[in-house]
Design a protein around this motif. Structure first.
Motif, mmCIF file in Angstrom:
data_model
loop_
_atom_site.group_PDB
_atom_site.id
_atom_site.type_symbol
_atom_site.label_atom_id
_atom_site.label_comp_id
_atom_site.label_asym_id
_atom_site.label_seq_id
_atom_site.Cartn_x
_atom_site.Cartn_y
_atom_site.Cartn_z
ATOM 1 N N ILE A 61 6.035 -6.657 -11.073
ATOM 2 C CA ILE A 61 5.548 -5.088 -11.149
ATOM 3 C C ILE A 61 5.696 -3.701 -11.678
ATOM 4 O O ILE A 61 4.881 -3.169 -12.516
ATOM 5 N N LEU A 92 9.054 2.024 -4.752
ATOM 6 C CA LEU A 92 7.845 0.375 -4.293
ATOM 7 C C LEU A 92 6.832 0.551 -3.288
ATOM 8 O O LEU A 92 5.877 0.861 -3.172
ATOM 9 N N LEU A 118 -0.614 1.446 -5.928
ATOM 10 C CA LEU A 118 -0.221 0.376 -6.770
ATOM 11 C C LEU A 118 -1.145 -1.407 -6.808
ATOM 12 O O LEU A 118 -2.305 -1.042 -7.079
ATOM 13 N N LEU A 169 -4.056 -1.865 -9.257
ATOM 14 C CA LEU A 169 -4.506 -3.491 -9.651
ATOM 15 C C LEU A 169 -6.005 -3.944 -9.293
ATOM 16 O O LEU A 169 -5.737 -4.403 -10.140
ATOM 17 N N LEU A 202 -1.084 -10.514 -9.418
ATOM 18 C CA LEU A 202 -0.308 -9.381 -8.694
ATOM 19 C C LEU A 202 -0.659 -8.733 -6.840
ATOM 20 O O LEU A 202 0.563 -8.334 -6.678
ATOM 21 N N LEU A 227 1.027 -8.908 -3.815
ATOM 22 C CA LEU A 227 1.413 -7.488 -2.927
ATOM 23 C C LEU A 227 1.406 -7.670 -1.105
ATOM 24 O O LEU A 227 1.869 -6.688 -0.566
#
Length: 424
Positions: free
Chosen positions: A57, A107, A114, A118, A135, A139
């Motif tokens: 990431i 994170l 995020l 993405l 990813l 996640l």
């Protein structure tokens, strides 16, 4: 590490046999703590995959200016709405030992940013969209989120120990007390109520980000673990596939498994047997419960080849002397200053104090120097002289001292006397 610590042909063995017979080899405490985390990932099946996801990431959003710009724009938009302070993603590194908790903490704080980044990058239909799709799926896996909070909790405790062990003023007595405290604190997490509190946080987090925590995860085939972890509770056999989708399963097969593996590693690498000599050093600290106890100090005295009979005689005199004078000694340095005027009367105990004060808890200071040297002497600076490299390393490593730049420029101008450049 193996080259240095080898019992038969290691560097420490050669030095002790041929040059320094009374030398004590001590593995850096911070490095040993880092090995705890590395070995734990070998017994807990999902941790290796988890480490890889966190690392990828960071790489994905920092290797490309496009992905980085997309993340920053979405992050700034969300932070503006919530009036929060932006935090950057932290690199997961096996060399920088305190980076793991920082990576996990960043994170958790940027999880929503995020996801949105993405999702936007996934729709670009280029090379980046393939990685973004993978990813994004990783996640949203419930097991990843549960592991994220578990690692955040356990590594947060270990990070406190890591930061303190790297301190220049840390002595072995303080290190021992701190290690015991951290081990007890991690052992207390074995309580069912501890994970219930963490799982409640996980449930709230998943609800906020619209993730189904009870969904059936992708099956993972277990690997054979080392015999060193035979005491860790493992309920499944080799070849059986694990399905974790409720609180009890996560507690037994992930949370307790991680805690047991960490405790086994900590107790093994920081055991009483391995720290016998170091325990003797702590007996020279006035704030220790074992202060001037001859049976505790014996292992250190034998290692330093001190006359044990003479040492016993000196301690019989020192104990009542300190008690009669009501002298308040806070640390080993105060103890050394107190005995220094009487060095002819107590030569052995003073020599042991000097030896104890000169042995460091960790080697992070000198290793930090090596890291700086690698950053300074790059491929483009490969032709610099040794003197210039040495001066730049001093400036980079010893950054605590104050530099008067005005005086420095004046001295430079007086030394070179270049009329074409007016520096004064």
């Amino acid at each position: 590490a193996a080259v240095m610590s080898g019992r038969h042909a290691g560097v420490q063995t050669i030095l002790r046999e041929n040059y320094m017979t009374r030398a004590i080899y001590i593995h850096c405490f911070v490095h040993k703590l880092n090995l705890v985390i590395c070995d734990v990932s070998k017994v807990v099946p999902y941790l290796s995959e988890f480490y890889s996801i966190v690392s990828k990431i960071y790489t994905y959003f920092n290797a490309s200016s496009v992905t980085n710009e997309c993340f920053k724009n979405i992050q700034q938009q969300l932070l503006t709405e919530n009036n929060n302070i932006p935090t950057s993603l932290k690199k997961w590194s096996n060399i920088r030992w305190d980076s793991r908790w920082s990576s996990v903490n960043a994170l958790i704080g940027n999880y929503k940013s995020l996801l949105l980044s993405l999702e936007e990058l996934e729709n670009e239909n280029d090379e980046r969209s393939v990685d973004a799709r993978g990813l994004l799926l990783a996640l949203k896996v419930p097991k990843f989120i549960v592991t994220l909070f578990i690692v955040h909790k356990i590594f947060g405790i270990i990070r406190i120990l890591s930061d303190q062990l790297k301190a220049k003023t840390m002595d072995f007595h303080k290190a021992q007390c701190l290690i015991k405290s951290v081990i007890n604190q991690i052992a207390d997490l074995r309580d069912e109520h501890a994970f219930s509190f963490i799982y409640q946080q996980i449930t709230t987090f998943c609800t906020e980000h619209h993730i189904d925590l009870s969904s059936t995860p992708r099956p993972i085939r277990n690997k054979k673990v080392s015999s060193r972890f035979k005491d860790v509770i493992i309920n499944s056999t080799i070849g059986q596939r694990d399905y974790l989708n409720n609180e009890d399963d996560y507690r037994e097969n992930l949370f307790h498994l991680t805690i047991d593996a960490v405790l086994i590693e900590l107790n093994d690498r920081f055991s009483v047997h391995n720290l016998a000599v170091l325990a003797g050093m702590s007996a020279l600290c006035p704030d220790s419960d074992t202060f001037l106890q001859i049976n505790i100090l014996k292992a250190f005295a034998v290692q330093m080849k001190a006359d044990f009979s003479s040492l016993s005689n000196e301690m019989q005199v020192i104990k009542p002397m300190i008690k009669d004078t009501n002298t308040k000694l806070e640390n080993i340095i105060d103890f050394y200053s107190y005995l220094l005027p009487l060095k002819q009367a107590f030569p052995i105990i003073i020599s042991l104090i000097i030896a104890a004060m000169t042995i460091p808890v960790s080697s992070t200071t000198c290793e930090r120097t090596f890291s700086k040297m690698k950053l300074i002497k790059t491929i483009t600076r490969n032709t610099m002289s040794d003197n210039r490299l040495s001066d730049l390393c001093v400036l980079a490593v010893e950054r605590d001292f104050v530099v008067d730049f005005e005086k420095l420029i004046d001295d430079f101008a007086d030394l070179h006397k270049n009329s074409r450049i007016l520096l004064k």
